[in-house]
Design a protein around this motif. Sequence first.
Motif, PDB file in Angstrom:
ATOM      1  N   ILE A 244       0.865  -1.181   0.000  1.00  0.00           N
ATOM      2  CA  ILE A 244       0.000   0.000   0.000  1.00  0.00           C
ATOM      3  C   ILE A 244       0.901   1.230   0.000  1.00  0.00           C
ATOM      4  O   ILE A 244       1.688   1.416   0.934  1.00  0.00           O
ATOM      5  CB  ILE A 244      -0.894   0.016   1.251  1.00  0.00           C
ATOM      6  CG1 ILE A 244      -1.638  -1.320   1.388  1.00  0.00           C
ATOM      7  CG2 ILE A 244      -1.873   1.184   1.205  1.00  0.00           C
ATOM      8  CD1 ILE A 244      -2.303  -1.517   2.731  1.00  0.00           C
ATOM      9  N   PRO A 245       0.835   2.090  -1.003  1.00  0.00           N
ATOM     10  CA  PRO A 245       1.761   3.234  -1.068  1.00  0.00           C
ATOM     11  C   PRO A 245       1.611   4.193   0.099  1.00  0.00           C
ATOM     12  O   PRO A 245       2.607   4.667   0.646  1.00  0.00           O
ATOM     13  CB  PRO A 245       1.397   3.912  -2.397  1.00  0.00           C
ATOM     14  CG  PRO A 245       0.697   2.871  -3.185  1.00  0.00           C
ATOM     15  CD  PRO A 245      -0.018   2.012  -2.197  1.00  0.00           C
ATOM     16  N   GLN A 246       0.365   4.483   0.508  1.00  0.00           N
ATOM     17  CA  GLN A 246       0.142   5.460   1.571  1.00  0.00           C
ATOM     18  C   GLN A 246      -1.078   5.056   2.379  1.00  0.00           C
ATOM     19  O   GLN A 246      -2.078   4.581   1.841  1.00  0.00           O
ATOM     20  CB  GLN A 246      -0.067   6.867   0.993  1.00  0.00           C
ATOM     21  CG  GLN A 246      -0.125   7.955   2.052  1.00  0.00           C
ATOM     22  CD  GLN A 246      -0.067   9.345   1.451  1.00  0.00           C
ATOM     23  OE1 GLN A 246      -0.061   9.506   0.241  1.00  0.00           O
ATOM     24  NE2 GLN A 246      -0.024  10.361   2.296  1.00  0.00           N
ATOM     25  N   ILE A 247      -0.993   5.267   3.669  1.00  0.00           N
ATOM     26  CA  ILE A 247      -2.055   4.831   4.574  1.00  0.00           C
ATOM     27  C   ILE A 247      -2.058   5.746   5.792  1.00  0.00           C
ATOM     28  O   ILE A 247      -1.015   6.316   6.158  1.00  0.00           O
ATOM     29  CB  ILE A 247      -1.814   3.343   4.976  1.00  0.00           C
ATOM     30  CG1 ILE A 247      -3.039   2.737   5.631  1.00  0.00           C
ATOM     31  CG2 ILE A 247      -0.601   3.199   5.861  1.00  0.00           C
ATOM     32  CD1 ILE A 247      -2.906   1.214   5.809  1.00  0.00           C
ATOM     33  N   SER A 248      -3.216   5.899   6.419  1.00  0.00           N
ATOM     34  CA  SER A 248      -3.301   6.769   7.593  1.00  0.00           C
ATOM     35  C   SER A 248      -2.885   6.018   8.856  1.00  0.00           C
ATOM     36  O   SER A 248      -2.831   4.787   8.872  1.00  0.00           O
ATOM     37  CB  SER A 248      -4.727   7.299   7.765  1.00  0.00           C
ATOM     38  OG  SER A 248      -5.588   6.267   8.201  1.00  0.00           O
ATOM     39  N   TYR A 249      -2.624   6.773   9.912  1.00  0.00           N
ATOM     40  CA  TYR A 249      -2.274   6.147  11.187  1.00  0.00           C
ATOM     41  C   TYR A 249      -3.380   5.195  11.633  1.00  0.00           C
ATOM     42  O   TYR A 249      -3.118   4.067  12.082  1.00  0.00           O
ATOM     43  CB  TYR A 249      -2.086   7.216  12.272  1.00  0.00           C
ATOM     44  CG  TYR A 249      -0.914   8.141  12.069  1.00  0.00           C
ATOM     45  CD1 TYR A 249       0.390   7.673  12.062  1.00  0.00           C
ATOM     46  CD2 TYR A 249      -1.116   9.520  11.896  1.00  0.00           C
ATOM     47  CE1 TYR A 249       1.466   8.531  11.886  1.00  0.00           C
ATOM     48  CE2 TYR A 249      -0.052  10.381  11.718  1.00  0.00           C
ATOM     49  CZ  TYR A 249       1.236   9.885  11.712  1.00  0.00           C
ATOM     50  OH  TYR A 249       2.299  10.741  11.541  1.00  0.00           O
ATOM     51  N   GLN A 250      -4.627   5.667  11.535  1.00  0.00           N
ATOM     52  CA  GLN A 250      -5.751   4.861  12.019  1.00  0.00           C
ATOM     53  C   GLN A 250      -5.895   3.571  11.208  1.00  0.00           C
ATOM     54  O   GLN A 250      -6.144   2.492  11.766  1.00  0.00           O
ATOM     55  CB  GLN A 250      -7.061   5.671  11.943  1.00  0.00           C
ATOM     56  CG  GLN A 250      -7.165   6.793  12.962  1.00  0.00           C
ATOM     57  CD  GLN A 250      -6.322   8.005  12.579  1.00  0.00           C
ATOM     58  OE1 GLN A 250      -5.885   8.152  11.425  1.00  0.00           O
ATOM     59  NE2 GLN A 250      -6.085   8.883  13.543  1.00  0.00           N
ATOM     60  N   GLU A 295      -0.900  11.289   8.397  1.00  0.00           N
ATOM     61  CA  GLU A 295      -2.267  11.749   8.666  1.00  0.00           C
ATOM     62  C   GLU A 295      -3.183  11.537   7.473  1.00  0.00           C
ATOM     63  O   GLU A 295      -4.371  11.289   7.628  1.00  0.00           O
ATOM     64  CB  GLU A 295      -2.258  13.243   8.998  1.00  0.00           C
ATOM     65  CG  GLU A 295      -1.726  13.578  10.373  1.00  0.00           C
ATOM     66  CD  GLU A 295      -1.911  15.048  10.668  1.00  0.00           C
ATOM     67  OE1 GLU A 295      -2.849  15.381  11.414  1.00  0.00           O
ATOM     68  OE2 GLU A 295      -1.138  15.860  10.137  1.00  0.00           O
ATOM     69  N   THR A 296      -2.643  11.678   6.275  1.00  0.00           N
ATOM     70  CA  THR A 296      -3.470  11.631   5.073  1.00  0.00           C
ATOM     71  C   THR A 296      -3.597  10.218   4.533  1.00  0.00           C
ATOM     72  O   THR A 296      -2.822   9.330   4.872  1.00  0.00           O
ATOM     73  CB  THR A 296      -2.875  12.536   3.982  1.00  0.00           C
ATOM     74  OG1 THR A 296      -1.547  12.103   3.694  1.00  0.00           O
ATOM     75  CG2 THR A 296      -2.839  13.982   4.445  1.00  0.00           C
ATOM     76  N   THR A 297      -4.594  10.043   3.656  1.00  0.00           N
ATOM     77  CA  THR A 297      -4.820   8.743   3.045  1.00  0.00           C
ATOM     78  C   THR A 297      -5.329   8.949   1.633  1.00  0.00           C
ATOM     79  O   THR A 297      -5.684  10.069   1.249  1.00  0.00           O
ATOM     80  CB  THR A 297      -5.825   7.909   3.863  1.00  0.00           C
ATOM     81  OG1 THR A 297      -5.898   6.594   3.313  1.00  0.00           O
ATOM     82  CG2 THR A 297      -7.214   8.547   3.852  1.00  0.00           C
ATOM     83  N   ASN A 298      -5.390   7.900   0.872  1.00  0.00           N
ATOM     84  CA  ASN A 298      -5.886   7.962  -0.507  1.00  0.00           C
ATOM     85  C   ASN A 298      -7.391   7.776  -0.509  1.00  0.00           C
ATOM     86  O   ASN A 298      -7.901   6.676  -0.342  1.00  0.00           O
ATOM     87  CB  ASN A 298      -5.212   6.882  -1.358  1.00  0.00           C
ATOM     88  CG  ASN A 298      -5.695   6.893  -2.793  1.00  0.00           C
ATOM     89  OD1 ASN A 298      -6.444   7.775  -3.205  1.00  0.00           O
ATOM     90  ND2 ASN A 298      -5.268   5.904  -3.562  1.00  0.00           N
ATOM     91  N   ALA A 299      -8.109   8.875  -0.705  1.00  0.00           N
ATOM     92  CA  ALA A 299      -9.567   8.833  -0.643  1.00  0.00           C
ATOM     93  C   ALA A 299     -10.184   8.046  -1.792  1.00  0.00           C
ATOM     94  O   ALA A 299     -11.330   7.612  -1.708  1.00  0.00           O
ATOM     95  CB  ALA A 299     -10.126  10.257  -0.625  1.00  0.00           C
ATOM     96  N   LEU A 300      -9.443   7.866  -2.892  1.00  0.00           N
ATOM     97  CA  LEU A 300      -9.983   7.164  -4.054  1.00  0.00           C
ATOM     98  C   LEU A 300     -10.070   5.662  -3.833  1.00  0.00           C
ATOM     99  O   LEU A 300     -10.778   4.975  -4.556  1.00  0.00           O
ATOM    100  CB  LEU A 300      -9.119   7.461  -5.292  1.00  0.00           C
ATOM    101  CG  LEU A 300      -9.075   8.924  -5.733  1.00  0.00           C
ATOM    102  CD1 LEU A 300      -8.134   9.078  -6.923  1.00  0.00           C
ATOM    103  CD2 LEU A 300     -10.469   9.432  -6.086  1.00  0.00           C
ATOM    104  N   GLN A 301      -9.341   5.154  -2.852  1.00  0.00           N
ATOM    105  CA  GLN A 301      -9.364   3.723  -2.551  1.00  0.00           C
ATOM    106  C   GLN A 301      -9.945   3.542  -1.152  1.00  0.00           C
ATOM    107  O   GLN A 301      -9.228   3.638  -0.157  1.00  0.00           O
ATOM    108  CB  GLN A 301      -7.951   3.129  -2.614  1.00  0.00           C
ATOM    109  CG  GLN A 301      -7.890   1.636  -2.296  1.00  0.00           C
ATOM    110  CD  GLN A 301      -8.668   0.806  -3.291  1.00  0.00           C
ATOM    111  OE1 GLN A 301      -8.499   0.914  -4.490  1.00  0.00           O
ATOM    112  NE2 GLN A 301      -9.561  -0.031  -2.785  1.00  0.00           N
ATOM    113  N   PRO A 302     -11.264   3.308  -1.041  1.00  0.00           N
ATOM    114  CA  PRO A 302     -11.890   3.253   0.294  1.00  0.00           C
ATOM    115  C   PRO A 302     -11.378   2.113   1.163  1.00  0.00           C
ATOM    116  O   PRO A 302     -11.212   2.261   2.363  1.00  0.00           O
ATOM    117  CB  PRO A 302     -13.378   3.089  -0.014  1.00  0.00           C
ATOM    118  CG  PRO A 302     -13.422   2.542  -1.407  1.00  0.00           C
ATOM    119  CD  PRO A 302     -12.244   3.121  -2.112  1.00  0.00           C
TER     120      PRO A 302
END
Length: 813
Positions: A244-250, A295-302
């Motif tokens: 996964i290239p980018q993911i949020s802490y949560q 903090e941020t995440t990829n909103a296009l991939q729920p």
Amino acid sequence: MKVLKFGGSSVANSQNIQRVVQIVQKVAAEEKVAVVVSAFGKTTNNLIAAASLATAQNPDYLDLFDRVSQLHLQVVDDLVAPDRKAETTRGVTQLFQQLKTLLEGCFLLREVTPKTMATISGFGELLSSYIISEVAKNTMDASYKDSRELIVTSNGFEKAQVNFKETNANCVAFFDKHPNRVTVLPGFIAKSSQGTPTTLGRGGSDYSAAIYAAAVQAKELQIWTDVSGMFTANPSIVKQAFPIPQISYQEAMELSHFGAKVIYPPTIQPVLERKIPIWIKNTFEPDHHGTLISETTNALQPVKGISYIENISLLTLEGSGMVGVSGISKRLFETLSIHDINVVLITQASSEHSICIGIYKEDAPAAESAINTAFEVEIERHKIQPVSVESDLAILALVGDQMKNHQGLSGQMFSALGKNNVNIRAIAQGASQKNISAVIDSKDAKKGLNTLHEQFFEARMKQLNLFVTGVGNVGKRFLAQLQQQQNYLREEFKMNLRVIGISNSKHMVFDREGIDLSVWESLLAQGEKTSIHDFFSRAKDLNLRNAVFIDNTANESVSQIYESYLRNNIAVVTCNKIACASELKNYETLKRVSKKYNAPFLFETNVGAGLPIIDTLKNLIASGDKVRKIQAVLSGSLNFVFNNFNGETSFHDVVKQAQEEGYTEPDPTIDLSGIDVARKILILARESGYKLDLEAIENDSFLPSEALEASNLEAFYQSLQTCESDFQKLYESAQTAGKKLKYVAEFAEGKAKVGLQAVAPDHPFYNLEGSDNIVLFYTDRYPVQPLQIKGAGAGADVTASGIFADVIRIGNN
């Protein structure tokens, strides 16, 4: 400043440690670095095992001790610069002398206290950090610092709680004054405020690194391991999983809680509060992007990932005495808390009639006893039932911050699992919708993970897992067609067809990752002894999603096991007509079981080989049409025979030619006796909605009794030669009348018959050439001019293509 943490696999040996040093050197060229290291691979486990052996007074603990010490001294010899090698060896030897003294104490006292075990288990990190710091000095401005001098904890030896106020103050004071470019520190270990050695528990080295990163407000925390980030699913189970290239802490915390072992939930908390990004990187592929946790995440991939927890037990407390009674939940969870039992999943019906909890399997006996004791009075009064326990379960979880903004994800999840016969025992979904969890049988965990991964990450690529029985003319052609078209199917249909099992009458071979079709014949020749039931058992036990059993035989015993495949959610594709022409009760059972278990049962090639006869008929019925009459030439082999039989050829030679060219069944008696055509018209009648058995079909056979009663194939062919004059008379009679011989099947007014007919030139069947078939459907919508289907109806290639078409239908479903 950056903090880099390297796990046990990254520092398992001299070669790996050299990689680590190169990575650190590259980062340190830009800024100061704190390097936190785990013990050399498996060292901590070996130390704990040695302590246990020593406590049991098993002298084998010394062998383990020697193996561990030899590994560390070998790394010193391999990597430390000559001018510091002797001093480093002395330092390492002193640490091992201390360790050996502790182990000898365990041996003599027959006891290992939690304090002693914490001290012993921490030696791995002490040794690795000291050695790596000395190696780093070869090329960098590096130094060593003992984490026990910085991280302050409670007195809990195995999972101590960190005193962040003192720890942060210690770290800030040290790193502010510390001049070296690189500082190497041991992970996992700490010390209480009273000076007692402690450890940080599972994932302790990651946690140590996060503590340092948060304390000094590092630019980023890098976790270096043996995989290229957090994956969409466990790559050892789901081969199509990817980083996964980018993911949020949560999201990372949810995935790590549900079994993603790359990082542990406590690790994230200190850096989350300071909003410090975390990189998960691969020591063995340092240039790979890895995973960024921020903090941020990829909103296009729920949906970001799919994970699971094994070894779960489901406990259910239910009863009418719970409805409207306050405090039941409090008592339940208080009881579990008192007994230190962790609850993994909770679900409660709105009726308040039951509460269901998921816990780890090893806690189930204690939980069951404690809950039944806590509710003893209500159980005795029959207001609440004794707690029920289900074991051997697993929890699947969909994870993603943005799932709440996308409708239908729960439906997709449960529909995908249901289609693959994965039964859901319990569901949990919070209002935040960051996690949708489902409890399933452990045996279905791998299938469930692969199913969900295909649904949410491979939506454009569907994988079918094929089990092929019968590799004669049709089976061999089918595998050849599949090999030829595999790439085309992937690119144009987004379908990945893998052959997992192949069997013939002698051998069978399996490969969970897919059999190489370029060498399947040699693999099968070397395979294990086959049996129909063993082949089914292997297919069932593999428990793969989108599984399809393909029967290319004419074997009755094979047809009798279709129901078992269907009941295990394995689709059946067959050119074997025996099952669909068997007694009506069996036919109806197969159709019913197919629907119940959502396992397609397709048999297009039962009638007309590759012609879309049954598929067309199904569409007519589904659209509300009613079949009134069917006329057909349904035997490509018989049509071939009578198209090639004339006054210049013998009937025997034409039949022999038809068999050799693959137009007949392996036993041509089946074709020439009319039983094959009778089965086909029976199947069409049944698919039209009529309840008919084979015995009800009138079969006017043209074969003499001598041929029909032949005991074997040789005797059958001998009878054809003996009766040649009879066949010549049939031909001459039709020829004289200006007609052609065709073997015709008819169905009308609920009755069916098959037999040889002489058809006139104005009949649709007259000009039927070669091995072609033709079917005329007279229906409510086609009462005068029938719906006509015509084309090649026999031959290995067209039959194989019909099998192929059925497989594609399943893939498109």
